[in-house]
Write a protein that holds these residues in place. Structure first.
Motif, short mmCIF file in Angstrom:
data_model
loop_
_atom_site.label_atom_id
_atom_site.label_comp_id
_atom_site.label_asym_id
_atom_site.label_seq_id
_atom_site.Cartn_x
_atom_site.Cartn_y
_atom_site.Cartn_z
N VAL A 24 10.37 14.87 -11.19
CA VAL A 24 9.57 14.10 -12.12
C VAL A 24 9.97 12.63 -11.96
O VAL A 24 11.12 12.27 -12.19
CB VAL A 24 9.82 14.55 -13.58
N LEU A 25 9.02 11.82 -11.50
CA LEU A 25 9.33 10.42 -11.22
C LEU A 25 8.46 9.52 -12.09
O LEU A 25 7.29 9.82 -12.35
CB LEU A 25 9.07 10.12 -9.74
N GLY A 26 9.06 8.44 -12.56
CA GLY A 26 8.32 7.52 -13.41
C GLY A 26 8.73 6.09 -13.14
O GLY A 26 9.73 5.82 -12.48
N ARG A 27 7.93 5.15 -13.62
CA ARG A 27 8.25 3.75 -13.40
C ARG A 27 7.59 2.89 -14.46
O ARG A 27 6.66 3.32 -15.13
CB ARG A 27 7.75 3.30 -12.04
N GLY A 28 8.11 1.65 -14.58
CA GLY A 28 7.42 0.65 -15.39
C GLY A 28 7.98 0.45 -16.78
O GLY A 28 7.50 -0.40 -17.52
N TRP A 29 9.01 1.21 -17.18
CA TRP A 29 9.56 1.01 -18.54
C TRP A 29 10.37 -0.29 -18.61
O TRP A 29 10.87 -0.79 -17.60
CB TRP A 29 10.44 2.21 -18.94
N ASP A 30 10.46 -0.78 -19.85
CA ASP A 30 11.21 -2.02 -20.09
C ASP A 30 11.94 -1.86 -21.43
O ASP A 30 11.31 -1.84 -22.48
CB ASP A 30 10.23 -3.20 -20.15
N HIS A 31 13.28 -1.73 -21.37
CA HIS A 31 14.02 -1.43 -22.60
C HIS A 31 13.98 -2.58 -23.61
O HIS A 31 14.26 -2.39 -24.78
CB HIS A 31 15.46 -1.02 -22.31
N GLU A 32 13.60 -3.78 -23.13
CA GLU A 32 13.46 -4.89 -24.07
C GLU A 32 12.35 -4.60 -25.09
O GLU A 32 12.30 -5.19 -26.16
CB GLU A 32 13.10 -6.19 -23.32
N LEU A 63 0.81 -1.21 0.00
CA LEU A 63 0.00 0.00 0.00
C LEU A 63 0.85 1.27 0.00
O LEU A 63 0.56 2.22 -0.72
CB LEU A 63 -0.91 -0.04 1.23
N GLY A 64 1.92 1.25 0.82
CA GLY A 64 2.77 2.44 0.90
C GLY A 64 3.38 2.78 -0.45
O GLY A 64 3.34 3.94 -0.89
N SER A 65 3.92 1.77 -1.15
CA SER A 65 4.52 2.03 -2.46
C SER A 65 3.47 2.46 -3.47
O SER A 65 3.70 3.35 -4.28
CB SER A 65 5.20 0.77 -3.02
N LEU A 66 2.30 1.81 -3.40
CA LEU A 66 1.22 2.19 -4.32
C LEU A 66 0.87 3.66 -4.14
O LEU A 66 0.68 4.39 -5.11
CB LEU A 66 -0.03 1.38 -4.01
N ALA A 67 0.81 4.08 -2.86
CA ALA A 67 0.43 5.47 -2.58
C ALA A 67 1.52 6.43 -3.05
O ALA A 67 1.24 7.43 -3.70
CB ALA A 67 0.18 5.64 -1.08
N LEU A 68 2.78 6.09 -2.75
CA LEU A 68 3.87 6.99 -3.13
C LEU A 68 4.01 7.09 -4.64
O LEU A 68 4.38 8.13 -5.17
CB LEU A 68 5.19 6.51 -2.52
N MET A 69 3.71 5.99 -5.32
CA MET A 69 3.89 5.98 -6.78
C MET A 69 2.64 6.43 -7.52
O MET A 69 2.62 6.43 -8.75
CB MET A 69 4.27 4.58 -7.24
N HIS A 70 1.62 6.80 -6.76
CA HIS A 70 0.34 7.10 -7.39
C HIS A 70 0.45 8.18 -8.46
O HIS A 70 -0.16 8.08 -9.52
CB HIS A 70 -0.68 7.50 -6.32
N TRP A 124 3.27 9.05 -10.03
CA TRP A 124 4.42 8.86 -10.91
C TRP A 124 3.92 8.62 -12.35
O TRP A 124 2.80 8.16 -12.54
CB TRP A 124 5.24 7.64 -10.48
N VAL A 125 4.77 8.93 -13.33
CA VAL A 125 4.39 8.66 -14.71
C VAL A 125 4.42 7.16 -14.93
O VAL A 125 5.40 6.50 -14.61
CB VAL A 125 5.39 9.30 -15.71
N ASP A 126 3.35 6.64 -15.48
CA ASP A 126 3.28 5.21 -15.76
C ASP A 126 3.91 4.95 -17.13
O ASP A 126 3.37 5.35 -18.15
CB ASP A 126 1.81 4.77 -15.74
#
Ligand SMILES: [Zn+2]
Length: 507
Positions: free
Chosen positions: A100-108, A64-71, A73-75
């Motif tokens: 500016v924070l983002g997450r979820g990218w995959d260079h593959e 929950l904590g990470s979900l909230a903090l990343m809410h 963030w750029v998906d």
């Protein structure tokens, strides 16, 4: 006068002869045929139009904590090129004043087939710090300004040299493992009140999916305090069961209470190993694509045994993360030698026959699995070879009497429980490896309701039954009447938690 709500014209999961549910205050007080409904007049009546009603879903493992903090963030999930990534962060920068924070990218998935660098990010945003974390969470890229603020450009702290990427002798902004934290820790932290607001937003979103209880794993005391604020203000839309990180449990003040039906601490979460993705899950035989590497066991049976015993004395359980067969075996040894009744295993991903036999002889009180891994871990066969057929053995575990509950593991995986339920019955991208392990929709829903209530030490959740809490979900489609894949698209239309309507698009 207590408030009474009658749900009529329903198809109640478990027995379709039951068409009526009566809720008084926070409890279900009656369930039955139409005659039950007629007994109650001058009350709130809700005609659910012949739709299916299921018990509120319980996500037994998320963060929950990470979900909230990343809410906010750029998906960046599904981004197909570095150009697209640059566009996404530069448009985010226009509406953000700070980092500016983002997450979820995959260079593959990128057409460029390479990791982005700080110079790529600088071309998009140079006047604000930018950090973007890869989908695995173990790699990130920072722009020049973020690297400067973290002091890394001048001098890499000792012990981190091998965790900072370079091109020639210049730092290129790619950060690995603990070096990711060096930069992210510089981003401003929300105040407790801000964190509470973010958690509130996430909980409301979870409610809209039909989730009425979550088990928040690796929780910090800060997260717990933010949740306490929400509880005191009556702003918890759904129930939260907290499993503190070991570090936070040790620091916890003595005044800490175990909470109430909305919010309570249920236990402590520890790690017995790592992950298949990082080849750090502890295996009995080496990785098929990395000979000689057995992963790493992080806890011994004695440390598991001693901690679980001390928690048992306080009415708390110990949730042990164990993915590889070696780690699962160590937990079952601890259960055997210390006679533990308060241990649940998180993941239990690889269970070849001899390990499964041990597990069945020395049962954890529940096993909490993440069905969506069958969608994400498409590369599993390269890591495990033939052993992959012993991964995610939900059907076998259930048939051998283990209490198998389920959770999303969000934000690692999507929070939408219908995606997880669909994965449990289709087995996602692993469907050809061991098709026998596919579950029926009834078995999958039991993992998200009845079994999850056991995993959370909740006696009166997970069932539509007299005397249970009125946590109910009316869904738009009959889960038993759909093709397996279409279960992913089910949407709740009415969600009730403890007799309170928290989501309603029925009318
Ligand atoms: Zn997790």
């Amino acid at each position: 006068m207590s408030r009474v709500i009658v749900l009529e014209n329903a198809r109640v999961m478990g027995s379709y002869e039951n068409t009526c549910i009566v809720v008084e205050d926070k409890y279900i007080v009656d369930v039955g045929g139409p005659s039950i409904c007629e007994k109650y007049d001058s009350v709130d009546r809700i005609d659910v139009g012949g739709r299916v009603v299921i018990p509120g879903l319980i996500d037994a493992h998320l963060h929950l904590g990470s979900l909230a903090l990343m809410h906010d963030w750029v998906d960046l999930r599904g981004v197909k090129s570095i150009e697209e990534l640059k566009n996404a962060i530069s448009s985010k920068a226009k509406t953000t004043s700070g980092w500016v924070l983002g997450r979820g990218w995959d260079h593959e998935l990128f057409v460029e087939k390479r990791l982005p660098t700080r110079w790529d990010l600088d071309e998009a945003v140079s006047d604000k710090p930018v950090v973007i974390v890869r989908i695995c969470g173990h790699v990130a890229v920072a722009n020049t300004m973020a690297l400067k603020l973290a002091g890394i450009l001048d001098k890499i702290p000792r012990g981190y040299e091998h965790l900072v990427g370079r091109e020639g002798n210049r730092i290129n902004g790619v950060l690995f493992e603990d070096a990711v934290k060096l930069v992210l820790d510089k981003a401003p932290k929300p105040s407790l009140g801000e964190l509470a607001d973010k958690i509130h937003t996430v909980l409301r979103r979870l409610a809209s999916y039909g989730i009425t209880t979550v088990h928040s794993m690796d929780a910090t005391m800060n997260e717990y305090r933010a949740l306490e604020i929400l509880r005191k203000e009556g702003r918890l839309p759904i129930r939260v069961r907290v499993f503190l990180s070991l570090r936070d449990y040790k620091e916890k003040p003595n005044t800490l209470t175990l909470g109430d039906e909305w919010l309570s601490i249920r236990g402590v979460k520890v790690f017995a190993d790592g992950s298949f993705g990082g080849r750090t899950a502890a295996l009995l035989e080496p990785y098929s694509d990395d000979p000689g590497n057995y992963g790493k066991l992080l806890l011994s049976k004695d440390s598991i045994g001693e901690l679980a015993r001390s928690l048992a004395g306080k009415g708390l359980s110990l949730a042990v993360h164990a993915i590889g067969d070696r780690a699962v075996l160590e937990v079952s040894k601890a259960i055997k030698e210390y006679g533990l009744g308060n241990v649940r295993i998180e993941h239990a991903s690889l269970t070849p026959p001899e390990v499964l036999d041990e597990l069945v002889s020395h049962k954890p009180y529940s096993i909490v699995v993440q069905p969506h891994f069958t969608v994400s871990d498409w590369w599993l066969k390269s890591r495990l070879g033939e052993r992959a057929k012993y991964a995610y053995m939900y059907k076998t575990m259930i048939s051998r009497g283990l209490v198998v509950a389920a959770g999303s593991d969000a934000p690692v995986e999507p929070v939408n429980p219908w995606l997880s339920l669909s994965a449990a019955i289709t087995r996602g991208r692993l469907r050809d490896i061991n098709p026998y392990e596919k579950l029926s929709i009834s078995e999958a829903l039991a993992m998200y309701t009845r079994n999850a209530s056991i995993a959370g030490l909740d006696k009166y959740l997970g069932n539509i039954r007299k005397g249970f809490y009125a946590d109910l979900v009316v869904v738009d489609e009959n889960p038993w009447g759909l093709y397996d894949e279409d279960v992913a698209g089910i949407k709740p239309v009415l969600v009730i938690v403890g007799g309170r309507i928290v989501y309603d698009i029925l009318h």
